[in-house]
Design an enzyme around this catalytic site. Structure first.
Site, mmCIF file in Angstrom:
data_model
loop_
_atom_site.group_PDB
_atom_site.id
_atom_site.type_symbol
_atom_site.label_atom_id
_atom_site.label_comp_id
_atom_site.label_asym_id
_atom_site.label_seq_id
_atom_site.Cartn_x
_atom_site.Cartn_y
_atom_site.Cartn_z
ATOM 1 N N THR A 39 0.561 -1.598 -0.441
ATOM 2 C CA THR A 39 -0.392 0.081 0.295
ATOM 3 C C THR A 39 0.753 1.359 -0.218
ATOM 4 O O THR A 39 0.175 2.150 -0.400
ATOM 5 C CB THR A 39 -0.788 0.055 1.332
ATOM 6 O OG1 THR A 39 -1.421 -1.063 1.268
ATOM 7 C CG2 THR A 39 -1.551 1.341 1.420
ATOM 8 N N ASP B 250 1.093 -6.263 -4.926
ATOM 9 C CA ASP B 250 0.062 -6.410 -3.658
ATOM 10 C C ASP B 250 0.636 -8.330 -2.620
ATOM 11 O O ASP B 250 0.928 -8.893 -3.178
ATOM 12 C CB ASP B 250 -0.994 -7.211 -3.755
ATOM 13 C CG ASP B 250 -1.811 -6.774 -2.499
ATOM 14 O OD1 ASP B 250 -2.047 -7.301 -1.345
ATOM 15 O OD2 ASP B 250 -3.454 -5.797 -2.344
ATOM 16 N N SER B 251 1.098 -7.408 -1.413
ATOM 17 C CA SER B 251 1.937 -8.421 -0.882
ATOM 18 C C SER B 251 0.345 -9.552 -0.144
ATOM 19 O O SER B 251 1.175 -11.182 -0.324
ATOM 20 C CB SER B 251 2.317 -8.564 0.696
ATOM 21 O OG SER B 251 1.445 -7.868 1.317
ATOM 22 N N SER B 252 -0.170 -9.703 -0.964
ATOM 23 C CA SER B 252 -1.275 -11.088 -1.090
ATOM 24 C C SER B 252 -1.169 -11.865 -1.626
ATOM 25 O O SER B 252 -1.058 -13.038 -2.608
ATOM 26 C CB SER B 252 -2.590 -10.439 -1.267
ATOM 27 O OG SER B 252 -3.054 -9.202 -0.403
ATOM 28 N N THR C 262 1.447 -5.039 4.006
ATOM 29 C CA THR C 262 1.344 -5.498 5.024
ATOM 30 C C THR C 262 0.667 -6.588 5.188
ATOM 31 O O THR C 262 0.710 -7.575 6.687
ATOM 32 C CB THR C 262 1.104 -4.376 6.416
ATOM 33 O OG1 THR C 262 -0.712 -4.449 5.601
ATOM 34 C CG2 THR C 262 1.299 -2.874 6.453
ATOM 35 N N ASP C 263 0.173 -7.092 4.279
ATOM 36 C CA ASP C 263 -1.037 -8.422 4.843
ATOM 37 C C ASP C 263 -0.158 -9.423 5.120
ATOM 38 O O ASP C 263 -0.621 -10.590 4.893
ATOM 39 C CB ASP C 263 -2.091 -8.130 3.657
ATOM 40 C CG ASP C 263 -3.148 -7.795 3.354
ATOM 41 O OD1 ASP C 263 -3.388 -6.874 4.350
ATOM 42 O OD2 ASP C 263 -3.472 -7.124 2.095
HETATM 43 N N1 ASN Z 1 -2.902 -5.322 0.348
HETATM 44 C C1 ASN Z 1 -2.187 -4.614 0.875
HETATM 45 C C2 ASN Z 1 -0.502 -5.479 1.163
HETATM 46 O O1 ASN Z 1 -0.643 -6.013 1.850
HETATM 47 C C3 ASN Z 1 -2.375 -3.872 2.324
HETATM 48 C C4 ASN Z 1 -1.444 -2.890 2.846
HETATM 49 O O2 ASN Z 1 0.207 -3.212 2.454
HETATM 50 N N2 ASN Z 1 -1.220 -2.258 3.727
HETATM 51 O O3 ASN Z 1 0.181 -4.953 -0.454
#
Ligand code: ASN
Length: 539
Positions: free
Chosen positions: A19, A87-89, A119-120
């Site tokens: 993000t 996106d870390s997902s 962050t995910d």
């Molecule tokens: N979906 C985002 C990720 O993990 C969430 C984030 O970074 N806050 O890439």
């Protein structure tokens, strides 16, 4: 843990996505390129005047001075933008291996590393990296944001600035996670909030550092560097691992399907202090899987507290062959499982023992006595177990004994004892009192498994023992020539062994193989050396 010295600290910031750098496209956030260009426009993250005055290269950014008293102490950083951004997902072990290898490639060039990550799955990433990077002597900090850095009100600027300042000013030789003014041990952290800036917590370990008006480092918690061993990157992480959360009434048939091959290990999230249903059909599925060699690690789905043996519903799971995950987060347990299953040549019991042991500060260590039994299987194992049991103050004793034990373990082909020594921080390249390294001992003993493990760790293949013999020569002399182990010889060559290096008697590997009349080895050595004849090899 030391405060970094020197006027200038160089960091590598590896931008993987998340993000922090995202842009809105058709109403949804997607990874955005060009983070360095954005940072360049933010005075808190780049001092353009200083960069110009020093003639810094285009790709180098520099923070303003952290303290007016020391205007020359600067943190410089280069942003390496990954391609593609995620996106870390979407991150997997493949991408995390690439991050570890990037750190390895640039390890000598930079003082520390910051990994900018979504962050995910940041807690998974930090856990995996903590196991992949063995003998880490530099600071690695993961950070990111809940709100993109371009937004007026965001957490990205402070998170990145904090991570850069901590990595630039302190040597914290661990994989850490920095978020909202707190530096956590990466493999102890977990994401607990989807929106609040305080998105992470570390339920079983206080932060390693907190940033307020002052920086407070929790010195006694920071792991100490042991030995001078070089960085070892374990890229062969096992991917066939899984995470299974129990719920009331979960059918045995579903568990059976989940545990099928090729799965090799599973983290099972259980109730409370490690309890699960005691239905015989469910326990039978777990037992059958454990008997097939599948490793099942029991972690509680509670945020706080450890797996214990207080309840019958917990000991039933132990009886079915599960291993306690103690107070590990599921993220750490999954990463550890992947690491331990990826280590070559260990027995099932050896792997289970490593899982029960605190390897990177990911669990509160069990009492020493609980760790000893399986290493007690051999004399060497007993020695290593005793070393492991020594208190912190006995580091010197440990350091003095470890090289000899490592050589003995290598000679005997005891991979488990060697791995335990490596996890203890012992430098496996050190010589014993006789001047030989574990690689010499393994070569002398014809221990191909140990040789492979040590070569993978990048140990010096051309080191001489006190007789002037290299490990290759010992291997050729001792076992390989007579057994015509061509694959083994090829591995030595690939690892950079000097095939022409003569021993104390002036005879090279080729001479030895010729004298033994082993034509296959002679032909192989000649072809590896580009068909060089005997003349050219002589002393
Ligand atoms: N979906 C985002 C990720 O993990 C969430 C984030 O970074 N806050 O890439």
């Amino acid at each position: 843990m030391a405060r970094a010295t020197g006027p200038e600290r160089r960091l590598l910031a590896i931008y993987t996505g998340g993000t922090i750098g995202m842009r809105s496209e058709r109403g949804v956030l997607v990874p955005g390129r060009g983070l360095a260009a954005v940072l360049r426009t933010l005075p808190m993250l780049h001092d353009e005047g200083h960069a110009r005055a020093c003639g810094l290269p285009e790709d180098t950014l520099v923070l303003p001075p952290a303290s007016p008293a020391c205007p020359d102490q600067r943190v410089m950083y280069t942003v390496l933008e990954c391609q593609p951004l995620f996106d870390s997902s979407d991150m997997t072990i493949t991408e995390w291996v690439q991050i570890a290898q990037t750190i390895e490639r640039h390890y000598g060039q930079y003082h520390a590393f910051v990994v900018i990550h979504g962050t995910d799955t940041m807690a998974f990433a930090a856990s995996v990296l903590s196991f992949m990077l063995e003998n880490l002597q530099k600071t690695v900090i993961l950070t990111g944001a809940q709100v993109p850095i371009h937004a007026l009100w965001n957490d990205g600027r402070e998170n990145l600035l904090g991570a850069l300042l901590l990595a630039g000013q302190y040597v914290i030789p661990e994989v850490c996670l920095f978020f909202q003014n707190q530096l956590f041990r990466g493999n102890r952290a977990t994401k607990v909030d989807t929106r609040r800036f305080a998105a992470f917590c570390s339920p079983h370990l206080p932060p390693l550092a907190t940033v307020g008006a002052d920086v407070t480092i929790n010195r006694e918690l920071v792991r100490r560097v042991r030995g001078q061993g070089r960085l070892v990157v374990h890229s062969s992480m096992e991917r066939d691992v899984g995470l299974l959360r129990l719920y009331p009434g979960i059918p045995a048939s579903l568990v059976r399907v989940f545990l099928q091959p090729p799965l090799k290990g599973v983290v099972m999230e259980t109730f409370g202090s490690g309890n699960g249903p005691t239905k015989p059909d469910l326990l039978q599925e777990l037992r059958a899987a454990a008997e097939r060699g599948l490793i099942i690690v029991n972690c509680t789905h509670c945020l706080q507290g450890a797996v214990t043996s207080d309840y019958g519903a917990g000991t039933a799971l132990v009886g079915a062959g599960t291993v306690s995950g103690s107070d590990m987060t599921s993220e750490a347990a999954l990463a550890k499982l992947s690491y331990v299953l990826g280590l070559p040549g260990l027995s099932l019991d050896g792997r289970k023992e490593l899982l029960a042991r605190d390897l990177r500060g990911e669990m509160t260590p069990p009492a020493v006595d609980e760790l000893r039994p399986s290493l007690r299987g051999s004399t060497l194992g007993r020695g290593v177990a005793q070393l492991l049991g020594l208190s912190q103050e006995a580091d010197d004793v440990r350091d003095a004994l470890a090289p000899s034990l490592a050589c003995a373990a290598a000679h005997a082909g005891d991979l488990e004892a060697l791995q335990a020594l490596a996890e203890l921080g012992s430098d496996l390249s050190l010589e014993d009192f006789g001047g030989q390294t574990p690689l010499h001992s393994a070569a002398r003993g014809g221990q191909a498994g140990v040789v492979t493990m040590l070569l993978q760790r990048g140990l010096d293949v051309n080191a001489r023992d006190k007789d002037g013999l290299s490990p290759l020569l010992l291997a050729v002399r001792g076992r390989l020539a007579s057994r015509a182990d061509c694959e083994g010889l090829r591995a030595w060559w690939q690892a950079g062994a000097d095939l022409k290096q003569p021993g104390y008697d002036g005879r090279s590997a080729l001479h030895v193989a010729e004298a033994a009349g082993n034509l296959e080895v002679v032909a192989l050595l000649q072809s590896l050396q580009g068909g060089v004849g005997d003349q050219a090899l002589g002393p």
